[in-house]
Design a protein around this motif. Structure first.
Motif, PDB file in Angstrom:
ATOM      1  N   SER A 100       0.827  -1.209   0.000  1.00 38.67           N
ATOM      2  CA  SER A 100       0.000   0.000   0.000  1.00 38.67           C
ATOM      3  C   SER A 100       0.862   1.260   0.000  1.00 38.67           C
ATOM      4  CB  SER A 100      -0.917   0.000   1.228  1.00 38.67           C
ATOM      5  OG  SER A 100      -0.144  -0.072   2.430  1.00 38.67           O
ATOM      6  N   ASP A 101       2.012   1.197   0.668  1.00 37.83           N
ATOM      7  CA  ASP A 101       2.909   2.354   0.677  1.00 37.83           C
ATOM      8  C   ASP A 101       3.617   2.516  -0.655  1.00 37.83           C
ATOM      9  OD1 ASP A 101       2.245   3.019   3.238  1.00 37.83           O
ATOM     10  OD2 ASP A 101       3.926   1.963   4.155  1.00 37.83           O
ATOM     11  N   THR A 102       4.148   1.444  -1.173  1.00 35.56           N
ATOM     12  CA  THR A 102       4.933   1.529  -2.406  1.00 35.56           C
ATOM     13  C   THR A 102       4.080   1.900  -3.610  1.00 35.56           C
ATOM     14  OG1 THR A 102       4.698  -0.867  -2.708  1.00 35.56           O
ATOM     15  CG2 THR A 102       6.681  -0.076  -1.590  1.00 35.56           C
ATOM     16  N   ASN A 103       2.761   1.642  -3.542  1.00 33.85           N
ATOM     17  CA  ASN A 103       1.890   2.028  -4.661  1.00 33.85           C
ATOM     18  C   ASN A 103       1.839   3.533  -4.847  1.00 33.85           C
ATOM     19  OD1 ASN A 103       1.227  -0.590  -5.358  1.00 33.85           O
ATOM     20  ND2 ASN A 103      -0.632  -0.640  -4.088  1.00 33.85           N
ATOM     21  N   LEU A 104       2.179   4.281  -3.799  1.00 32.89           N
ATOM     22  CA  LEU A 104       2.201   5.736  -3.907  1.00 32.89           C
ATOM     23  C   LEU A 104       3.421   6.234  -4.682  1.00 32.89           C
ATOM     24  CD1 LEU A 104       1.188   6.633  -0.226  1.00 32.89           C
ATOM     25  CD2 LEU A 104      -0.260   6.714  -2.272  1.00 32.89           C
ATOM     26  N   SER A 105       4.389   5.353  -4.895  1.00 41.69           N
ATOM     27  CA  SER A 105       5.605   5.711  -5.628  1.00 41.69           C
ATOM     28  C   SER A 105       5.754   4.795  -6.834  1.00 41.69           C
ATOM     29  CB  SER A 105       6.840   5.580  -4.711  1.00 41.69           C
ATOM     30  OG  SER A 105       6.803   6.524  -3.677  1.00 41.69           O
ATOM     31  N   PRO A 106       5.159   5.155  -7.952  1.00 40.64           N
ATOM     32  CA  PRO A 106       5.238   4.301  -9.141  1.00 40.64           C
ATOM     33  C   PRO A 106       6.649   4.271  -9.719  1.00 40.64           C
ATOM     34  CG  PRO A 106       4.236   6.405  -9.686  1.00 40.64           C
ATOM     35  CD  PRO A 106       4.394   6.386  -8.191  1.00 40.64           C
ATOM     36  N   GLU A 107       6.888   3.289 -10.546  1.00 39.69           N
ATOM     37  CA  GLU A 107       8.213   3.119 -11.155  1.00 39.69           C
ATOM     38  C   GLU A 107       8.493   4.245 -12.144  1.00 39.69           C
ATOM     39  OE1 GLU A 107      10.759  -0.152 -13.795  1.00 39.69           O
ATOM     40  OE2 GLU A 107       8.680  -0.553 -13.183  1.00 39.69           O
ATOM     41  N   PRO A 203       6.323   7.017   0.407  1.00 42.26           N
ATOM     42  CA  PRO A 203       7.225   6.340   1.341  1.00 42.26           C
ATOM     43  C   PRO A 203       8.675   6.779   1.142  1.00 42.26           C
ATOM     44  CG  PRO A 203       6.545   4.848  -0.416  1.00 42.26           C
ATOM     45  CD  PRO A 203       5.700   6.078  -0.548  1.00 42.26           C
ATOM     46  N   PHE A 204       9.396   6.902   2.245  1.00 42.69           N
ATOM     47  CA  PHE A 204      10.814   7.261   2.256  1.00 42.69           C
ATOM     48  C   PHE A 204      11.072   8.665   1.694  1.00 42.69           C
ATOM     49  CE2 PHE A 204      10.575   2.617   1.641  1.00 42.69           C
ATOM     50  CZ  PHE A 204      11.243   2.186   2.787  1.00 42.69           C
ATOM     51  N   ARG A 205      10.046   9.516   1.655  1.00 42.34           N
ATOM     52  CA  ARG A 205      10.242  10.850   1.085  1.00 42.34           C
ATOM     53  C   ARG A 205      11.252  11.657   1.897  1.00 42.34           C
ATOM     54  NH1 ARG A 205      10.832  13.250  -3.233  1.00 42.34           N
ATOM     55  NH2 ARG A 205       8.994  12.153  -4.064  1.00 42.34           N
ATOM     56  N   ALA A 206      11.207  11.568   3.230  1.00 44.84           N
ATOM     57  CA  ALA A 206      12.161  12.312   4.061  1.00 44.84           C
ATOM     58  C   ALA A 206      13.585  11.833   3.815  1.00 44.84           C
ATOM     59  CB  ALA A 206      11.797  12.162   5.541  1.00 44.84           C
ATOM     60  N   GLU A 207      13.750  10.527   3.659  1.00 44.05           N
ATOM     61  CA  GLU A 207      15.092   9.982   3.404  1.00 44.05           C
ATOM     62  C   GLU A 207      15.598  10.411   2.034  1.00 44.05           C
ATOM     63  OE1 GLU A 207      17.440   5.659   3.407  1.00 44.05           O
ATOM     64  OE2 GLU A 207      15.341   5.797   4.018  1.00 44.05           O
ATOM     65  N   VAL A 208      14.721  10.403   1.050  1.00 47.09           N
ATOM     66  CA  VAL A 208      15.120  10.832  -0.292  1.00 47.09           C
ATOM     67  C   VAL A 208      15.508  12.308  -0.279  1.00 47.09           C
ATOM     68  CG1 VAL A 208      14.232  11.275  -2.619  1.00 47.09           C
ATOM     69  CG2 VAL A 208      13.819   9.058  -1.517  1.00 47.09           C
ATOM     70  N   ASN A 209      14.802  13.111   0.513  1.00 45.89           N
ATOM     71  CA  ASN A 209      15.180  14.520   0.632  1.00 45.89           C
ATOM     72  C   ASN A 209      16.600  14.660   1.179  1.00 45.89           C
ATOM     73  OD1 ASN A 209      12.710  15.383  -0.328  1.00 45.89           O
ATOM     74  ND2 ASN A 209      11.846  15.792   1.701  1.00 45.89           N
ATOM     75  N   ARG A 210      16.948  13.825   2.147  1.00 47.38           N
ATOM     76  CA  ARG A 210      18.311  13.853   2.696  1.00 47.38           C
ATOM     77  C   ARG A 210      19.332  13.450   1.644  1.00 47.38           C
ATOM     78  NH1 ARG A 210      19.146  11.167   8.458  1.00 47.38           N
ATOM     79  NH2 ARG A 210      21.025  12.446   8.241  1.00 47.38           N
ATOM     80  N   VAL A 211      18.975  12.478   0.824  1.00 46.94           N
ATOM     81  CA  VAL A 211      19.884  12.038  -0.244  1.00 46.94           C
ATOM     82  C   VAL A 211      20.120  13.160  -1.236  1.00 46.94           C
ATOM     83  CG1 VAL A 211      20.124  10.474  -2.206  1.00 46.94           C
ATOM     84  CG2 VAL A 211      19.323   9.598  -0.013  1.00 46.94           C
ATOM     85  N   ILE A 212      19.047  13.850  -1.617  1.00 46.52           N
ATOM     86  CA  ILE A 212      19.185  14.955  -2.569  1.00 46.52           C
ATOM     87  C   ILE A 212      20.082  16.038  -1.984  1.00 46.52           C
ATOM     88  CG2 ILE A 212      17.940  16.796  -3.766  1.00 46.52           C
ATOM     89  CD1 ILE A 212      15.530  14.912  -3.915  1.00 46.52           C
ATOM     90  N   ALA A 213      19.853  16.378  -0.704  1.00 51.45           N
ATOM     91  CA  ALA A 213      20.634  17.442  -0.069  1.00 51.45           C
ATOM     92  C   ALA A 213      22.068  17.030   0.202  1.00 51.45           C
ATOM     93  CB  ALA A 213      19.962  17.860   1.246  1.00 51.45           C
ATOM     94  N   ALA A 239      11.231  14.053  -7.986  1.00 52.60           N
ATOM     95  CA  ALA A 239      10.046  14.870  -7.727  1.00 52.60           C
ATOM     96  C   ALA A 239       8.773  14.089  -8.049  1.00 52.60           C
ATOM     97  CB  ALA A 239      10.095  16.150  -8.556  1.00 52.60           C
ATOM     98  N   TYR A 240       8.904  13.118  -8.929  1.00 53.14           N
ATOM     99  CA  TYR A 240       7.749  12.310  -9.346  1.00 53.14           C
ATOM    100  C   TYR A 240       7.543  11.103  -8.431  1.00 53.14           C
ATOM    101  CZ  TYR A 240       5.004   9.078 -12.238  1.00 53.14           C
ATOM    102  OH  TYR A 240       4.064   8.186 -12.691  1.00 53.14           O
ATOM    103  N   THR A 241       8.638  10.461  -8.003  1.00 55.61           N
ATOM    104  CA  THR A 241       8.522   9.222  -7.247  1.00 55.61           C
ATOM    105  C   THR A 241       9.743   9.000  -6.364  1.00 55.61           C
ATOM    106  OG1 THR A 241       8.251   6.809  -7.442  1.00 55.61           O
ATOM    107  CG2 THR A 241       9.572   7.905  -9.121  1.00 55.61           C
ATOM    108  N   THR A 242       9.584   8.174  -5.346  1.00 51.95           N
ATOM    109  CA  THR A 242      10.715   7.740  -4.516  1.00 51.95           C
ATOM    110  C   THR A 242      11.103   6.308  -4.849  1.00 51.95           C
ATOM    111  OG1 THR A 242       9.194   7.022  -2.752  1.00 51.95           O
ATOM    112  CG2 THR A 242      10.093   9.272  -2.612  1.00 51.95           C
ATOM    113  N   HIS A 243      10.566   5.777  -5.919  1.00 52.58           N
ATOM    114  CA  HIS A 243      10.910   4.420  -6.363  1.00 52.58           C
ATOM    115  C   HIS A 243      12.399   4.361  -6.692  1.00 52.58           C
ATOM    116  CE1 HIS A 243      10.940   0.754  -8.821  1.00 52.58           C
ATOM    117  NE2 HIS A 243       9.783   0.443  -8.227  1.00 52.58           N
ATOM    118  N   PRO A 244      13.101   3.256  -6.359  1.00 49.56           N
ATOM    119  CA  PRO A 244      14.540   3.155  -6.646  1.00 49.56           C
ATOM    120  C   PRO A 244      14.902   3.389  -8.099  1.00 49.56           C
ATOM    121  CG  PRO A 244      13.865   1.388  -5.168  1.00 49.56           C
ATOM    122  CD  PRO A 244      12.609   2.093  -5.584  1.00 49.56           C
ATOM    123  N   SER A 245      13.972   3.135  -9.013  1.00 52.28           N
ATOM    124  CA  SER A 245      14.261   3.332 -10.437  1.00 52.28           C
ATOM    125  C   SER A 245      14.544   4.793 -10.760  1.00 52.28           C
ATOM    126  CB  SER A 245      13.086   2.839 -11.281  1.00 52.28           C
ATOM    127  OG  SER A 245      11.888   3.519 -10.923  1.00 52.28           O
TER     128      SER A 245
END
Length: 465
Positions: A100-107, A203-213, A239-245
């Motif tokens: 359910s969480d990962t569906n919010l971040s499409p590939e 999901p993991f949006r805060a962590e991805v923000n840290r990665v970008i910064a 900006a579109y997704t936090t998917h690893p792709s």
């Protein structure tokens, strides 16, 4: 590991700037990554391959910790491996998250990436057409590039990001302020790349923000070597997704650099069993032995002594040439006889030899776990160098310059450096490589000593004294 041939040659040095410059148009890099091999890895046995080290299948001094310390203190590009380890763990954690969480971040598909790259290229060309003087400045010079490249690579992709002060752990209030700062930096990055603000519930949006910064934005403490085009592409993807792709483009660049440039240089450096002072001493000793033997041969040739006495000089000639050849390849024959190596400068000071250090596994430790281990080591001390080396996030890697061992080692006397503390080489494959180099050096000594002996013995007696 099979026996190495006497024709073995250690990996050649891969210049970082030239490699990064040539990689941008190197189509063969994709083959290297798909095959899982190191690429231009001549001289690296399979047991010391990049994947073996990443999976924890090697012994000191060829472990992942030794690799990251080399990148930290010698090559000054540890951010590539730090990001690589974080990403491998991030993929694992993302795939283990609830559906359910990962569906919010499409590939982020390849088609979407190609479309974004084309749009960025088109915008750059349009900007050039509006400002033709930007092209005219470089026309006819060695710096002339394609129209789009002038804009997309306006900043130097090989520049070292500026050092930032070291940051220590503080209470949760500081953590919340840092999180706000990360969001602010990311918002600026999204606006600069022409991307819309992302959904914060992904999901993991805060962590991805840290990665970008930390790794992607301009002047980030661990800024990766990315072109402007790569930077904009990945920011729009994130900006579109936090998917690893979404990290596909820069991960290919980072992994290619690690496999084909950093890893061969690490193996080449690890083969050297002595520090620079010891290797220089060995070279001087070898050259001095050859010189003394040659002077002795000249004196015996000019004297009335029989020719047979000159043949005795084959021994110092052989020893001198073997020592010089071995030192040229970074090895000291005395250390090799014991299968020892010098302790690295960052291992010598301020760390207790009685305390063990747990090497985190890149395949099983989460980013937060790596950071917690780094914090734990900071509290009790680590004998393996920079405490921040395995942390996914933190200050600039250049902050190690403030560590006490740097000044202490610089003040260390030359004689003490030559005879620094030694430790046993645990990696069998590395010992075998050094054995082959030692045999090659001895054979070179025998050949060179034999030729010099034959030349001087063939000369008639001088009889001058």
């Amino acid at each position: 590991m099979g026996l190495l041939s006497l024709k073995y040659r250690r990996p050649g040095h891969v210049d970082k700037g030239k490699f990064l410059s040539s990689r941008r148009g190197d189509a063969s890099s994709d083959v290297s990554l798909e095959s899982g091999q190191t690429g231009s890895s001549s001289g690296i046995p399979d047991v010391l391959a990049f994947d073996k080290i990443m999976d924890g299948g090697t012994c000191p001094p060829c472990t992942i910790r030794d690799f990251i310390n080399y990148l930290m203190y010698i090559e000054h590009s540890a951010e590539n491996l730090q990001f690589f380890l974080w990403y491998r763990d991030y993929v694992k954690r993302f795939n283990e998250a609830s559906t359910s969480d990962t569906n919010l971040s499409p590939e982020w598909t390849q088609a979407m990436e190609d479309e974004t790259a084309a749009k960025i290229q088109k915008d750059a060309v349009e900007r050039i057409r509006k400002e033709p003087e930007a092209v005219a400045i470089f026309r006819g010079t060695d710096f002339e590039k394609g129209e789009a490249d002038i804009v997309l690579e306006s900043r130097d992709p090989f520049s070292t990001p500026p050092s930032t002060p070291s940051v220590k752990d503080t209470p949760s209030l500081w953590s919340r302020s840092r999180a706000t700062s990360y969001r602010s930096q990311c918002q600026d990055a999204f606006r600069a790349a022409g991307a819309s603000q992302p959904f914060t519930i992904q999901p993991f949006r805060a962590e991805v923000n840290r990665v970008i910064a930390t790794y992607i934005t301009d002047d980030a403490p661990r800024q990766l070597n990315l072109s402007s085009k790569e930077q904009k592409c990945v920011v729009q993807a994130l900006a579109y997704t936090t998917h690893p792709s979404a990290f596909r483009t820069i991960m290919g660049s980072v992994e290619d650099t690690l496999r084909r440039q950093a890893h061969p240089n690490f193996i080449r450096w690890t083969i050297c069993n002595g520090n620079p002072a010891r290797v220089t001493f060995a070279r001087s000793l070898g050259a001095g032995t050859i010189l003394c033997a040659t002077i002795g041969a000249i004196l015996l040739t000019l004297s009335s002594a029989g020719r047979g006495w000159r043949a005795l000089l084959a021994i110092p000639w052989t020893l001198g040439i073997a020592t010089l050849v071995s030192a040229y390849k970074g090895m000291c024959v005395v250390l090799h006889g014991l299968h020892h190596r010098h302790v690295r400068p960052w291992e010598l000071f301020d760390y207790s030899a009685e305390e063990g250090v747990v090497s985190p596994s890149s395949s099983s430790s989460s980013g937060s776990e790596l950071e917690e281990r780094g914090n734990h080591q900071r509290g009790r001390g680590s004998k393996e160098g920079n405490n921040n080396s395995f942390e996914s996030f933190g200050s600039s890697n250049n902050s190690y310059e403030d560590e006490p061992w740097v000044v202490k080692y610089e003040r260390r006397g030359l004689v003490r450096k030559v005879f620094d503390r030694e430790v046993w080489i645990q990696e069998p494959a590395l010992r075998q490589i050094q054995d082959v180099i030692f045999v090659q050096s001895v054979l070179a000594g025998l050949l060179g000593g034999g030729v010099l002996t034959a030349v001087f013995v063939a000369v008639p007696v001088g009889g001058f004294f």
